[in-house]
Scaffold this active site. Structure first.
Site, short mmCIF file in Angstrom:
data_model
loop_
_atom_site.label_atom_id
_atom_site.label_comp_id
_atom_site.label_asym_id
_atom_site.label_seq_id
_atom_site.Cartn_x
_atom_site.Cartn_y
_atom_site.Cartn_z
CD1 TRP A 32 -1.36 6.49 -5.27
CD2 TRP A 32 0.38 7.81 -4.79
NE1 TRP A 32 -0.69 6.78 -6.44
CE2 TRP A 32 0.37 7.59 -6.18
CE3 TRP A 32 1.38 8.62 -4.26
CZ2 TRP A 32 1.32 8.13 -7.05
CZ3 TRP A 32 2.32 9.17 -5.11
CH2 TRP A 32 2.29 8.92 -6.49
CD1 TRP A 34 -4.05 2.31 -2.64
CD2 TRP A 34 -5.07 0.41 -2.06
NE1 TRP A 34 -3.62 1.33 -3.49
CE2 TRP A 34 -4.22 0.15 -3.16
CE3 TRP A 34 -5.82 -0.65 -1.55
CZ2 TRP A 34 -4.10 -1.12 -3.74
CZ3 TRP A 34 -5.70 -1.92 -2.13
CH2 TRP A 34 -4.86 -2.14 -3.20
CG ASP A 168 -2.20 1.16 -10.47
OD1 ASP A 168 -3.00 0.81 -9.59
OD2 ASP A 168 -1.57 2.22 -10.43
CE1 TYR A 356 2.85 -0.66 -10.17
CE2 TYR A 356 1.82 -0.28 -12.29
CZ TYR A 356 2.08 0.12 -11.00
OH TYR A 356 1.56 1.29 -10.57
CD1 TRP A 357 -0.40 -3.19 -9.70
CD2 TRP A 357 -1.16 -4.74 -8.30
NE1 TRP A 357 -0.51 -2.61 -8.46
CE2 TRP A 357 -0.99 -3.54 -7.58
CE3 TRP A 357 -1.65 -5.86 -7.63
CZ2 TRP A 357 -1.27 -3.43 -6.22
CZ3 TRP A 357 -1.94 -5.75 -6.27
CH2 TRP A 357 -1.74 -4.54 -5.59
CD GLU A 400 5.62 -0.32 -6.24
OE1 GLU A 400 6.73 -0.09 -6.76
OE2 GLU A 400 4.55 0.16 -6.67
#
Ligand code: GLC
Length: 435
Positions: A32, A34, A168, A356-357, A400
């Site tokens: 990936w 970044w 994301d 997630y985010w 993560e």
């Protein structure tokens, strides 16, 4: 007992695949954009050849138009969706002939990563020779952004997909999903076989993600067509701050190399315009920080997220504005019961501390925040960001993302998503090397 640093080194070595690194086993089995750059920052502290190879491999996948893809599919596997056969990067006439990839990009970290590698190196001459061998490719990438991703010539570039943002599943995109009504696609997800579905996006959210890609593919990933037709077209403060930071580092590196006046001149022009527009357009007084702008629907998206503070990392705000931002951050994200820094406004009803985010703490954003706070002289708060990041990893492992609520960290189950995650390890190594 191994030290935290040794454990981090083990994670990076385990995720190294001969010429590049994967973000983590199972969930993310390719390279990936970044991630790769941030991973190189960690390797630079103990294995410079790997750090340099990571960047060389990434740049080897660059397209002829300067574009660098967000995923490079080095291997064939059906454990990831959507894979190379879905994205079909070969539709673009200038795409890489050597590697299959996606047709979207990610925050352009490479410029500042080169500077980090140089600063960390104890052989400056060799490091500068490496920089010399790759820097023009990074310049070409910036040229792509300013020429192809700035339809109103503002100095601010757009992203056309939430996966380009790096953040994301941010709640900010919810407003955009409301403007769309994609088909109900049939497909088999793979992410939810690797991690708990409650920590990942929903099926309907995936329909939106796929639909934007279908539109781009129907137009062979042509930038002008995407700018005209994509239902998702956003000026993102994190993405643009990363580009601005990378511009600045490219200028410094070209100056060290000498004899690149034309490129330095061009970079300075992009930079002046970008910083002015960024400050004029993306700062929201009421929010007390920078926000996203929806270029498709011509409206600001007035939400506070960890991306709102990323401009500190690039030196964009004035000292007065920086003060206001730090106050906003400490008031909403920095209470005694919280670890800095949640990825989305903890006082918002869209906040979800597990997903997630949509709330969890991410090490890469904390690393940028740490550096930004130091550069504006907020050493105590920077020290807290560093301590919080170390504590989260010590208590849970190299996850993560992490729950921002302190009460969730009593039994080591406050880490979510993938485990043994590369940039969590890489940036921890870098943070541990700082006073
Ligand atoms: C997730 C993150 C993205 C990252 C990728 C690989 O999709 O949202 O930022 O690059 O994982 O780690």
């Amino acid at each position: 007992m191994k030290t935290l640093q040794q454990r981090a080194i083990d994670v990076l070595n385990k995720n190294w695949k001969d010429t590049f690194s994967i973000p983590c086993a199972n969930l993310y089995p390719f390279q990936w954009f970044w991630d790769s750059g941030l991973i190189a920052i960690g390797f630079a502290h103990f294995d410079m050849p790997k750090a340099e190879k990571e960047i060389e491999t990434l740049l080897d996948a660059q397209w002829d138009n300067g574009f660098i893809p967000h995923i490079i599919f080095h291997t064939e596997t059906d454990t990831y969706f959507p894979g190379a056969d879905f994205h079909k990067s070969s539709l673009h006439p200038q795409s890489s002939k050597k590697y299959k990839s996606t047709g979207m990009t990610q925050p352009p970290v490479t410029g500042f990563v080169l500077k980090e590698l140089y600063d960390t190196s104890n052989n400056k001459k060799a490091s500068l020779a490496f920089v010399q061998s790759v820097i023009d490719k990074v310049y070409h990438n910036h040229k792509y952004f300013y020429n192809k991703r700035d339809p109103q010539d503002e100095g601010l570039v757009y992203i056309y997909h939430n996966w380009e943002s790096g953040t994301d599943n941010s709640p900010i995109w919810d407003d955009i999903w409301k403007t769309m009504n994609p088909p109900d696609y049939t497909f088999e997800r793979r992410d939810t076989t690797h991690v708990d579905a409650s920590e990942r996006p929903s099926k309907r959210e995936y329909d939106h993600y796929l639909h934007i890609i279908e539109i781009a593919k129907a137009n062979n990933y042509d930038d002008a067509k995407i700018a005209e037709l994509s239902p998702f077209l956003v000026q993102d403060p994190l993405f643009n701050a990363v580009l601005i930071k990378s511009n600045k580092c490219l200028i410094e590196l070209y100056e060290l190399l000498g004899g690149n006046d034309d490129k330095i001149g061009q970079l300075k022009k992009w930079q002046d315009k970008a910083v002015k527009s960024f400050n004029n357009k993306l700062f929201d007084k009421e929010v007390g920080a920078y926000i996203h702008y929806d270029l498709r629907n011509e409206k600001p998206l007035p939400y506070l997220s960890s991306s709102s503070f990323a401009p500190l990392f690039a030196g964009i705000p004035s000292p007065e504005r920086a003060e206001k931002m730090v106050q906003t951050m400490m008031k909403k994200f920095g209470g005694d019961h919280q670890y800095l820094c949640a990825s989305f406004d903890p006082t918002s009803e869209r906040f979800n501390p597990k997903k997630y985010w949509r709330g969890p703490v991410w090490v890469n954003l904390n690393w940028m925040l740490y550096k930004g706070l130091i550069s504006y002289g907020y050493n105590d708060i920077a020290a807290r960001v560093k301590e919080d990041t170390i504590a989260l990893i010590e208590k849970n492992g190299f996850y993560e993302y992490f729950d921002s609520r302190k009460e969730m960290h009593t039994d080591g189950s406050g880490g979510y998503g993938g485990n043994d995650f590369s940039w969590s390890a890489a940036l921890l190594i870098d943070l541990l090397s700082k006073d």
